[in-house]
Write a protein that holds these residues in place. Structure first.
Motif, PDB file in Angstrom:
ATOM      1  N   GLY A 141       0.776  -1.233   0.000  1.00 58.59           N
ATOM      2  CA  GLY A 141       0.000   0.000   0.000  1.00 58.59           C
ATOM      3  C   GLY A 141       0.809   1.285   0.000  1.00 58.59           C
ATOM      4  O   GLY A 141       0.245   2.358   0.236  1.00 58.59           O
ATOM      5  N   VAL A 142       2.096   1.208  -0.276  1.00 56.94           N
ATOM      6  CA  VAL A 142       2.888   2.432  -0.408  1.00 56.94           C
ATOM      7  C   VAL A 142       2.450   3.176  -1.664  1.00 56.94           C
ATOM      8  O   VAL A 142       2.237   2.566  -2.711  1.00 56.94           O
ATOM      9  N   ARG A 143       2.335   4.491  -1.564  1.00 57.38           N
ATOM     10  CA  ARG A 143       1.871   5.298  -2.683  1.00 57.38           C
ATOM     11  C   ARG A 143       2.888   6.361  -3.066  1.00 57.38           C
ATOM     12  O   ARG A 143       3.681   6.810  -2.226  1.00 57.38           O
ATOM     13  N   GLN A 144       2.834   6.739  -4.329  1.00 56.35           N
ATOM     14  CA  GLN A 144       3.662   7.851  -4.783  1.00 56.35           C
ATOM     15  C   GLN A 144       3.347   9.089  -3.957  1.00 56.35           C
ATOM     16  O   GLN A 144       2.180   9.418  -3.726  1.00 56.35           O
ATOM     17  N   GLY A 145       4.375   9.765  -3.484  1.00 56.71           N
ATOM     18  CA  GLY A 145       4.191  10.958  -2.666  1.00 56.71           C
ATOM     19  C   GLY A 145       4.226  10.700  -1.184  1.00 56.71           C
ATOM     20  O   GLY A 145       4.286  11.657  -0.390  1.00 56.71           O
ATOM     21  N   ASP A 146       4.174   9.437  -0.759  1.00 52.94           N
ATOM     22  CA  ASP A 146       4.293   9.137   0.669  1.00 52.94           C
ATOM     23  C   ASP A 146       5.649   9.621   1.177  1.00 52.94           C
ATOM     24  O   ASP A 146       6.691   9.371   0.559  1.00 52.94           O
ATOM     25  N   ARG A 147       5.643  10.288   2.328  1.00 58.98           N
ATOM     26  CA  ARG A 147       6.898  10.688   2.948  1.00 58.98           C
ATOM     27  C   ARG A 147       7.348   9.570   3.882  1.00 58.98           C
ATOM     28  O   ARG A 147       6.591   9.133   4.748  1.00 58.98           O
ATOM     29  N   LEU A 148       8.565   9.105   3.686  1.00 59.78           N
ATOM     30  CA  LEU A 148       9.069   7.945   4.418  1.00 59.78           C
ATOM     31  C   LEU A 148       9.801   8.446   5.654  1.00 59.78           C
ATOM     32  O   LEU A 148      10.856   9.090   5.548  1.00 59.78           O
ATOM     33  N   VAL A 149       9.255   8.151   6.822  1.00 61.95           N
ATOM     34  CA  VAL A 149       9.779   8.791   8.037  1.00 61.95           C
ATOM     35  C   VAL A 149      10.508   7.838   8.970  1.00 61.95           C
ATOM     36  O   VAL A 149      11.353   8.266   9.759  1.00 61.95           O
ATOM     37  N   ALA A 150      10.208   6.535   8.918  1.00 61.11           N
ATOM     38  CA  ALA A 150      10.883   5.621   9.844  1.00 61.11           C
ATOM     39  C   ALA A 150      10.806   4.194   9.342  1.00 61.11           C
ATOM     40  O   ALA A 150       9.838   3.797   8.682  1.00 61.11           O
ATOM     41  N   VAL A 151      11.833   3.422   9.653  1.00 57.56           N
ATOM     42  CA  VAL A 151      11.820   1.971   9.494  1.00 57.56           C
ATOM     43  C   VAL A 151      12.008   1.406  10.889  1.00 57.56           C
ATOM     44  O   VAL A 151      13.087   1.523  11.475  1.00 57.56           O
ATOM     45  N   GLY A 152      10.927   0.832  11.445  1.00 63.31           N
ATOM     46  CA  GLY A 152      10.983   0.410  12.838  1.00 63.31           C
ATOM     47  C   GLY A 152      11.220   1.616  13.726  1.00 63.31           C
ATOM     48  O   GLY A 152      10.530   2.630  13.637  1.00 63.31           O
ATOM     49  N   GLU A 153      12.264   1.530  14.560  1.00 63.85           N
ATOM     50  CA  GLU A 153      12.590   2.636  15.458  1.00 63.85           C
ATOM     51  C   GLU A 153      13.569   3.622  14.837  1.00 63.85           C
ATOM     52  O   GLU A 153      13.914   4.639  15.444  1.00 63.85           O
ATOM     53  N   ALA A 154      14.054   3.318  13.632  1.00 66.96           N
ATOM     54  CA  ALA A 154      15.064   4.163  12.986  1.00 66.96           C
ATOM     55  C   ALA A 154      14.396   5.291  12.203  1.00 66.96           C
ATOM     56  O   ALA A 154      13.645   5.044  11.257  1.00 66.96           O
ATOM     57  N   ARG A 155      14.681   6.521  12.595  1.00 71.42           N
ATOM     58  CA  ARG A 155      14.151   7.678  11.874  1.00 71.42           C
ATOM     59  C   ARG A 155      14.910   7.847  10.564  1.00 71.42           C
ATOM     60  O   ARG A 155      16.132   7.715  10.522  1.00 71.42           O
ATOM     61  N   ILE A 156      14.185   8.156   9.487  1.00 72.75           N
ATOM     62  CA  ILE A 156      14.794   8.262   8.165  1.00 72.75           C
ATOM     63  C   ILE A 156      15.023   9.726   7.818  1.00 72.75           C
ATOM     64  O   ILE A 156      14.085  10.522   7.812  1.00 72.75           O
ATOM     65  N   GLU A 157      16.282  10.074   7.511  1.00 69.76           N
ATOM     66  CA  GLU A 157      16.624  11.446   7.158  1.00 69.76           C
ATOM     67  C   GLU A 157      17.200  11.575   5.758  1.00 69.76           C
ATOM     68  O   GLU A 157      17.206  12.665   5.195  1.00 69.76           O
ATOM     69  N   PRO A 209       8.954  -2.926   8.790  1.00 68.67           N
ATOM     70  CA  PRO A 209       7.965  -1.963   9.295  1.00 68.67           C
ATOM     71  C   PRO A 209       8.302  -0.555   8.809  1.00 68.67           C
ATOM     72  O   PRO A 209       9.332   0.002   9.162  1.00 68.67           O
ATOM     73  N   LEU A 210       7.443   0.014   7.994  1.00 69.18           N
ATOM     74  CA  LEU A 210       7.702   1.315   7.388  1.00 69.18           C
ATOM     75  C   LEU A 210       6.619   2.303   7.805  1.00 69.18           C
ATOM     76  O   LEU A 210       5.430   2.039   7.630  1.00 69.18           O
TER      77      LEU A 210
END
Length: 327
Positions: free
Chosen positions: A262-278, A298-299
């Protein structure tokens, strides 16, 4: 990927002067061959990379082993190599390592009069050193360049290197081009052209080159199995980019794990599990830390101002690609 058989030349002022190099220049440049591959229309990579791909490769062993960049030969049904003098011989796409990006082609004919280029010590290279970035065609298609930087690289297609070379000025036929050091040995394989800004804000075109130090530990596996003999990394079928606010999904592979989750174009990816994505590199490394292909990833995404928690059943990227017909 500029064509290897178009009628073009590097400007004279950017070509190497044989008097300034301590090794037989023409002999070393002769190891670089033109490469053309044909890919079936229904191949997974045909949509993004096309069905006809052209670039370069480098003969690295006298028995006809050619090193190139993997996207040129991914899912290739046929490969043709063109040596100096215009001799064309068939080749077989022997291996593609998704982690490093390297591809191997086995020559199925005879490349007479060509000496293999020895692998150099890429680990010792420092920014500021002179080098050559060579496409097939000798001096007229070779750029005398410098190693402008060496630093990590992350690509939108679930790819990251801890160490990559960046060379300037940029070469117009970078795909599979040979980066040759001052000792006449092979230091890396051309992969991309990028644009960066210097300290004055000016835009500069650079080539990203994959160092051959990443080939040595995996070469035996690639020759024996056509891949590295260990479990594959988890693959999401996700294409992402960085912007001023972080990392955003630009598309998903049709039928891939991210689309199914269910990931969509334009989704902002903020974390994988407890890891914050920068940044992109952080995203891919967080995904790979979840285990091997098949692991649940887990996304967390932001969509329409709301945080959504998704779980992606990862896959092995190779399952989506057409395998070579022989090995």
């Amino acid at each position: 990927m500029a064509s290897s058989d178009e009628d073009w030349e590097i400007p004279d002022e950017l070509q190497p002067d044989p008097a300034e190099w301590s090794f037989p220049l023409d002999r070393a440049l002769g190891a670089v061959v033109g490469l053309k591959s044909l890919v079936p229309e229904d191949a997974f990579t045909a949509r993004s990379l096309g069905t006809e791909r052209q670039g370069n490769g480098v003969l690295i062993r006298a028995d006809g082993l050619v090193l190139t960049i993997g996207y040129l030969v991914a899912e290739a049904e046929s490969v043709w190599l063109t040596a100096a003098g215009g001799r064309v011989v068939p080749g077989h796409a022997l291996a593609f390592d998704h982690e490093s990006g390297f591809g191997l082609v086995q020559v199925l004919g005879r490349l007479e009069g060509i000496a293999a280029l020895e692998l150099g010590d890429a680990d010792r290279v420092r920014p500021g050193e002179r080098a050559l970035l060579a496409a097939a065609g000798g001096r007229a298609r070779t750029v005398a360049c410098v190693i402008a930087a060496r630093q990590p690289f992350a690509g939108y297609w679930e790819y990251a290197l801890d160490d990559a070379f960046y060379t300037a000025p940029a070469h117009p036929s970078w795909g599979g081009a040979a980066l040759i050091g001052e000792d006449g040995r092979l230091l890396g394989i051309g992969s991309l052209i990028l644009q960066r800004r210097d300290q004055k804000g000016r835009k500069l075109d650079l080539n990203m080159v994959v160092p051959v130090s990443g080939l040595r530990p995996i070469l035996d596996d690639l020759l024996a199995y056509g891949r590295v003999n260990r479990p594959a990394r988890p693959w999401l079928g996700l294409y992402a980019t960085e912007d001023e606010e972080g990392v955003v999904a630009v598309s998903v592979a049709p039928g891939g794990p991210s689309e199914r989750a269910g990931v969509r174009q334009g989704d902002r990816l903020v974390a994988v599990g407890e890891a914050r994505i920068e940044d992109l590199g952080g995203l891919w490394r967080a995904v790979w830390s979840c285990g091997v292909a098949g692991a649940r990833v887990p996304l967390a995404v932001m969509r329409d101002g709301r945080r959504r928690e998704l779980v992606i059943e990862s896959s092995d990227r190779r399952r989506f690609l057409k395998a070579p017909r022989l090995h």
